[in-house]
Scaffold this active site. Sequence first.
Site, PDB file in Angstrom:
ATOM      1  CG  HIS A  84      15.423   3.584  18.316  1.00 37.19           C
ATOM      2  ND1 HIS A  84      15.965   4.770  17.874  1.00 37.19           N
ATOM      3  CD2 HIS A  84      14.823   3.024  17.242  1.00 37.19           C
ATOM      4  CE1 HIS A  84      15.711   4.916  16.581  1.00 37.19           C
ATOM      5  NE2 HIS A  84      15.012   3.876  16.170  1.00 37.19           N
ATOM      6  CB  SER A  86       4.984  26.740  23.962  1.00 38.41           C
ATOM      7  OG  SER A  86       5.839  27.329  23.016  1.00 38.41           O
ATOM      8  CG  ASP A 142      -2.430  27.811  22.213  1.00 40.70           C
ATOM      9  OD1 ASP A 142      -2.112  29.016  22.273  1.00 40.70           O
ATOM     10  OD2 ASP A 142      -1.624  26.866  22.386  1.00 40.70           O
ATOM     11  CD  GLU A 199      17.389   5.844  20.972  1.00 45.78           C
ATOM     12  OE1 GLU A 199      18.026   4.767  21.066  1.00 45.78           O
ATOM     13  OE2 GLU A 199      16.969   6.286  19.889  1.00 45.78           O
ATOM     14  CB  CYS A 256      17.757   2.925  14.354  1.00 49.78           C
ATOM     15  SG  CYS A 256      16.309   2.257  13.514  1.00 49.78           S
TER      16      CYS A 256
HETATM   17  N1  GLN Z   1      15.420   4.812   8.031  1.00 47.91           N
HETATM   18  C1  GLN Z   1      15.708   3.572   8.631  1.00 47.91           C
HETATM   19  C2  GLN Z   1      14.548   2.588   8.534  1.00 47.91           C
HETATM   20  O1  GLN Z   1      13.423   2.971   8.355  1.00 47.91           O
HETATM   21  C3  GLN Z   1      16.140   3.755  10.078  1.00 47.91           C
HETATM   22  C4  GLN Z   1      15.090   4.371  10.955  1.00 47.91           C
HETATM   23  C5  GLN Z   1      15.628   4.902  12.244  1.00 47.91           C
HETATM   24  O2  GLN Z   1      16.816   5.210  12.358  1.00 47.91           O
HETATM   25  N2  GLN Z   1      14.769   5.087  13.225  1.00 47.91           N
HETATM   26  O3  GLN Z   1      14.752   1.414   8.654  1.00 47.91           O
END
Ligand code: GLN
Length: 538
Positions: free
Chosen positions: A508, A14, A149, A510, A382
């Site tokens: 996020h 893999s 597999d 990203e 986040c």
């Molecule tokens: N743990 C935090 C929440 O649930 C942030 C989650 C994260 O960073 N993706 O709000």
Amino acid sequence: METKYIFVTGGVVSSLGKGIISSSLANLLIARGYRVTIQKFDPYINIDPGTLNPYEHGECYVTVDGHEADLDLGHYERFTNIRTTRANNVTTGRIYQSVIDKERRGDYLGKTVQIVPHITDEIKRNVKALGNTGQFDFVITEIGGTVGDIESLPFIESVRQLRWELGNNCVCVHLTYVPYIAAAKELKTKPTQHSVKQLQEVGIQPDILVLRTEKNVSPEMRRKIALFCNVAPEAVIQSIDVPTIYQVPIKMHEQHLDELVLKRVGLPTDGEPNMKPWLHFLDKMAYAEKTVRIGLVGKYVELQDAYKSINESLFQAATYNDRKLKLEYIHSEKLNDANVDERLNGLDGVIIAPGFGQRGIEGKFVALKWCREHDVPTFGICLGMQCMVIEFARNVLGLAEANSTEMDHATPYNVIDLMEEQKSISNMGGTMRLGAYDCVLRDNSRAAQAYGKTNISERHRHRFEFNNSYRDSFEQAGMKCVGENPATHLVEVVEIPEKRWYIGTQYHPEYSSTVLSPNPIFLSFVKAAVDYSEEKNK
Ligand code: GLN
């Protein structure tokens, strides 16, 4: 034009990079003007990777429609600029769930429900679902796992059946490994032969073989592989290790992978893919001399796949800022007041990573306090943004016990708290605030300047949020809530305007940064880091 289906399987071991090969092929076909999508079939039983921790399966990627997906979908988007959805990632768990639901409804009319044909039919239905929308000329399907597999057998069997049904509209690409035995100073083709045999045993004859290798596989060796594996000699191509994955489309095109596919499905092979924008990016990468040093503070730093999309977004942003990225991982569990100076000193910018749970959290506060006081460009994503808020509450607002109720549900200062609609939820899978939501940015905020507009949409994956009852105190003390969801008023972006660049995003960014369309907030963060490094060097 009838939709063409390309299947990508892997053999021997893999982690060969089926996702990168699939993405590179998609990239080339798109550059030839075709409409392409890529999907991944994962043989594990989890309904989606949302419940897997990063040690198991690396980063969990999130699609615009809120599906928690395999990280390969991140590659697909970064290489192709197309948006994926939940239809692009299907697991064994989802297949079985849907078959069992149908059985309970009585859809099978008293029949015995079996792997063949019921599970395979459900797999085939999912394979063709995107193709049937009429939106795509090519659907590339990557089959997760390795041929042989136990758990991937129903998928392979489905590919075998589809090959018959689809006839000339089907191409099978098999990725194998050609190991170099250092003691013998030789490349070995036997594992490839075995892996192709295994595919043939289950009724699939690959059309194209892609050999993953660290050393050049000679034409003679490729002819030998072609002979033993029943593949045309020109259809045995190598994928040799390259300094960056973004060179792979070019390497594949040099060996005519796109033409081989077009020829197999009876499409014209003349003309060239338009790789101009892609090559522009590669050029920038090649010509960047100076570096930008970014520290990433997180708890999964020993695992390079855990922050995959952040790494790639930073790399793209550094490249567009004409810099080489020097990314340094800083283990949040090992960071404390005694060593923070030594660990963070000299960095041009710091990212505080997303995450869940208490482990490593105090180290993030230590890093943030240091970054805020030293005015280093700092980006919280986040959980990283939530930590920015908590650290500010503790050290600026003087609320020493401030916390998120995720870490301490009895905190007297719940500056980060569970979202109202989350309070009654007990199931863990697929129940967070997921997917793309609108966000309105305050005019003239640094975030708005970064995006060049005030209305944006970014993807989320969290349960907790900024507690709006503290909003005024933060604003007055200098941490501004500059981005909010227009419908719910949830705070999406905080920043301290008096700092060089100190921004936290609840979302996020990203997940939406691609090679040809890098995310503006990453570009702006890295630009601030570059400016800071120039300033230091003056
Ligand atoms: N743990 C935090 C929440 O649930 C942030 C989650 C994260 O960073 N993706 O709000």
